[in-house]
Write an enzyme that holds these catalytic residues in place. Structure first.
Site, PDB file in Angstrom:
ATOM      1  N   GLY A   8       0.851  -1.189   0.000  1.00 21.59           N
ATOM      2  CA  GLY A   8       0.000   0.000   0.000  1.00 21.59           C
ATOM      3  C   GLY A   8       0.884   1.235   0.000  1.00 21.59           C
ATOM      4  O   GLY A   8       1.569   1.510   0.980  1.00 21.59           O
ATOM      5  N   MET A   9       0.906   1.975  -1.114  1.00 17.98           N
ATOM      6  CA  MET A   9       1.762   3.152  -1.244  1.00 17.98           C
ATOM      7  C   MET A   9       0.912   4.412  -1.205  1.00 17.98           C
ATOM      8  O   MET A   9       0.065   4.635  -2.075  1.00 17.98           O
ATOM      9  CB  MET A   9       2.593   3.081  -2.528  1.00 17.98           C
ATOM     10  CG  MET A   9       3.585   1.918  -2.537  1.00 17.98           C
ATOM     11  SD  MET A   9       4.639   1.877  -4.001  1.00 17.98           S
ATOM     12  CE  MET A   9       5.663   3.344  -3.745  1.00 17.98           C
ATOM     13  N   GLY A  11       2.155   7.571  -1.098  1.00 21.08           N
ATOM     14  CA  GLY A  11       2.860   8.748  -1.582  1.00 21.08           C
ATOM     15  C   GLY A  11       3.853   9.270  -0.557  1.00 21.08           C
ATOM     16  O   GLY A  11       4.678  10.134  -0.853  1.00 21.08           O
ATOM     17  N   GLY A  12       3.773   8.743   0.662  1.00 16.59           N
ATOM     18  CA  GLY A  12       4.682   9.149   1.721  1.00 16.59           C
ATOM     19  C   GLY A  12       5.973   8.343   1.711  1.00 16.59           C
ATOM     20  O   GLY A  12       6.099   7.333   1.015  1.00 16.59           O
ATOM     21  N   VAL A  13       6.915   8.776   2.526  1.00 13.70           N
ATOM     22  CA  VAL A  13       8.230   8.148   2.533  1.00 13.70           C
ATOM     23  C   VAL A  13       8.205   6.767   3.184  1.00 13.70           C
ATOM     24  O   VAL A  13       8.937   5.862   2.760  1.00 13.70           O
ATOM     25  CB  VAL A  13       9.278   9.067   3.212  1.00 13.70           C
ATOM     26  CG1 VAL A  13       8.991   9.246   4.696  1.00 13.70           C
ATOM     27  CG2 VAL A  13      10.694   8.548   3.002  1.00 13.70           C
ATOM     28  N   SER A  15       5.833   4.272   3.307  1.00 15.76           N
ATOM     29  CA  SER A  15       5.376   3.186   2.444  1.00 15.76           C
ATOM     30  C   SER A  15       6.287   3.015   1.238  1.00 15.76           C
ATOM     31  O   SER A  15       6.459   1.897   0.732  1.00 15.76           O
ATOM     32  CB  SER A  15       3.931   3.430   1.996  1.00 15.76           C
ATOM     33  OG  SER A  15       3.778   4.675   1.346  1.00 15.76           O
ATOM     34  N   MET A  34      -4.329   3.714  -2.831  1.00 13.08           N
ATOM     35  CA  MET A  34      -5.750   3.665  -2.492  1.00 13.08           C
ATOM     36  C   MET A  34      -6.348   5.062  -2.442  1.00 13.08           C
ATOM     37  O   MET A  34      -5.857   5.914  -1.700  1.00 13.08           O
ATOM     38  CB  MET A  34      -5.938   2.988  -1.133  1.00 13.08           C
ATOM     39  CG  MET A  34      -5.670   1.512  -1.128  1.00 13.08           C
ATOM     40  SD  MET A  34      -5.740   0.806   0.553  1.00 13.08           S
ATOM     41  CE  MET A  34      -4.032   1.052   1.067  1.00 13.08           C
ATOM     42  N   CYS A  99     -10.443   2.534   9.828  1.00 15.72           N
ATOM     43  CA  CYS A  99      -9.914   2.489   8.467  1.00 15.72           C
ATOM     44  C   CYS A  99      -8.946   1.324   8.295  1.00 15.72           C
ATOM     45  O   CYS A  99      -8.965   0.614   7.292  1.00 15.72           O
ATOM     46  CB  CYS A  99      -9.219   3.811   8.134  1.00 15.72           C
ATOM     47  SG  CYS A  99      -8.522   3.868   6.466  1.00 15.72           S
ATOM     48  N   GLY A 123       3.483   0.741   5.306  1.00 23.75           N
ATOM     49  CA  GLY A 123       4.551   1.517   5.920  1.00 23.75           C
ATOM     50  C   GLY A 123       4.323   1.805   7.385  1.00 23.75           C
ATOM     51  O   GLY A 123       4.920   2.733   7.939  1.00 23.75           O
ATOM     52  N   CYS A 195      -7.503  10.615   8.512  1.00 20.62           N
ATOM     53  CA  CYS A 195      -7.095  10.095   7.208  1.00 20.62           C
ATOM     54  C   CYS A 195      -7.816  10.731   6.025  1.00 20.62           C
ATOM     55  O   CYS A 195      -7.199  10.994   5.013  1.00 20.62           O
ATOM     56  CB  CYS A 195      -7.255   8.583   7.178  1.00 20.62           C
ATOM     57  SG  CYS A 195      -8.769   7.963   7.934  1.00 20.62           S
TER      58      CYS A 195
END
Length: 357
Positions: A8-9, A11-13, A15, A34, A99, A123, A195
């Protein structure tokens, strides 16, 4: 053939480095972005598009595929509807816990299995280990970033199919690995807030979905000193934004929200951070969920958190009846809030928890 893992990526560092580490370990890694929220996602507060761009750039640098999937409908049904129900009932829910249980480790896990994955990875700063055939959920090695509190509702089946590659690392190491690997998001700021709400003003957001229902602000003695805009817009322990302005009492100290009475629509406030009505020696909780599948023994001793950013409080587990528990603390706890989660620990091991009633 290499084992396929879907990461699950966001966009953060964190993950992104999780995907990087798995690729280096020889897994066949697929990134999955997601999208969980669609309402008003074109305004200044929603970072979904930029997050997808960042995730795609990181996936490209790592050399893996990235798929985007839309779980907004599932999110609205399973998380947001419950979020609004809890606020309407005068409680303060923790949507990040829900979530994780309903989206990241259910909808996402199911989707990954359809993609032929053996396991998924995230992550999160957490760890697992197997002891006598049971999987334990452990705190992350970086205590400042540990996210086991938000994962306490995961079960044995879910934990058996998840990897937490950054769980053994500290945040500075994660950023260093990202920088050395040339990941473009190595210095990206950590996301904060709920979130799906992002950085937007929370009261303004909630007002779109819940009607304002003004009522009296009262002291414990019943003296009316102001008017609130609706119980849903306040939480236990809140000091700012109550709307009392210069209203003074005998002590002259700041006002804090101490209780919400849904039946009379009254908001009770007290003066002083350490007022007795803000302290609780025990609590009752519902909808208990245990990582091992069964609760600890009645009378057992644990550390407990009643909110994420909190040191463990030593406690005794009292009544255990179905999904209901009681917890008694050695020292009274401040601003115990209905709707939040109480999570129990044995040293490094997260046992599970329940929703404070």
């Amino acid at each position: 053939m290499a084992e396929r893992v879907v990461v699950g990526m966001s966009g953060g560092v964190d993950s992104s480095v999780a995907a990087l580490l798995l690729k280096r370990e020889g897994y066949e890694v697929v990134g999955l972005f997601m999208k969980n929220w669609e309402d008003d996602d074109d305004d200044e507060y929603c970072s979904t598009r930029q997050d997808l761009i960042d995730a795609a750039a990181a996936a490209d640098a790592i050399g893996i595929e990235l798929e985007a999937v839309n779980f907004a409908a599932e999110y609205k049904d399973r998380v947001f509807a419950e979020f609004l129900r809890e606020y309407s009932a005068g409680r303060t829910p923790n949507p990040d816990v829900l979530c994780n249980a309903e989206i990241k480790f259910r909808a996402f896990l199911d989707h990954a299995m359809r993609l032929g994955a053996a396991r998924i990875a995230t992550g999160h700063y957490a760890r697992t280990r197997t002891v006598e055939g049971r999987i334990e959920l452990l705190r992350g090695a970086d205590r400042n970033k540990d996210q086991s509190y938000f994962l306490h509702r995961l079960n044995q089946d879910q934990l058996g199919r998840v990897l937490f590659p950054v769980g053994e690392l500290r945040k500075p190491e994660v950023r260093r690995l990202a920088l050395e690997a040339g990941l473009p998001n190595h210095a990206k700021k950590d996301s904060t807030g709920i979130c799906f709400i992002g950085e937007r003003p929370f009261r303004e957001f909630l007002n779109r979905y819940l009607p304002k229902k003004p009522g009296p602000i009262v002291t414990p003695e019943g003296r009316r000193i102001g008017e609130h805009i609706g119980l849903a817009f306040y939480t236990i322990g809140q000091r700012k934004g109550i709307g009392l302005g210069g209203a003074k009492g005998g002590s002259g100290e700041a006002w804090y929200v101490a209780a919400k009475d849904v039946a009379s629509n009254a908001l009770t406030v007290v003066q002083g951070h350490d007022h007795p009505l803000l302290l609780r020696a025990s609590l009752e909780a519902l909808e208990a969920s245990w990582v091992a599948g069964a609760p600890p023994a009645q009378g057992s001793r644990h550390g407990a958190k009643t909110r994420y950013r909190q040191a463990d409080a030593t406690c005794t587990l009292g009544r255990v009846a179905g999904g209901e528990i009681s917890v008694a603390f050695d020292a009274p706890q401040w601003a115990v809030t209905p709707g939040q989660s109480v999570v129990l620990y044995d040293a490094e091991v997260c046992l599970g928890g329940a929703i404070i009633a």
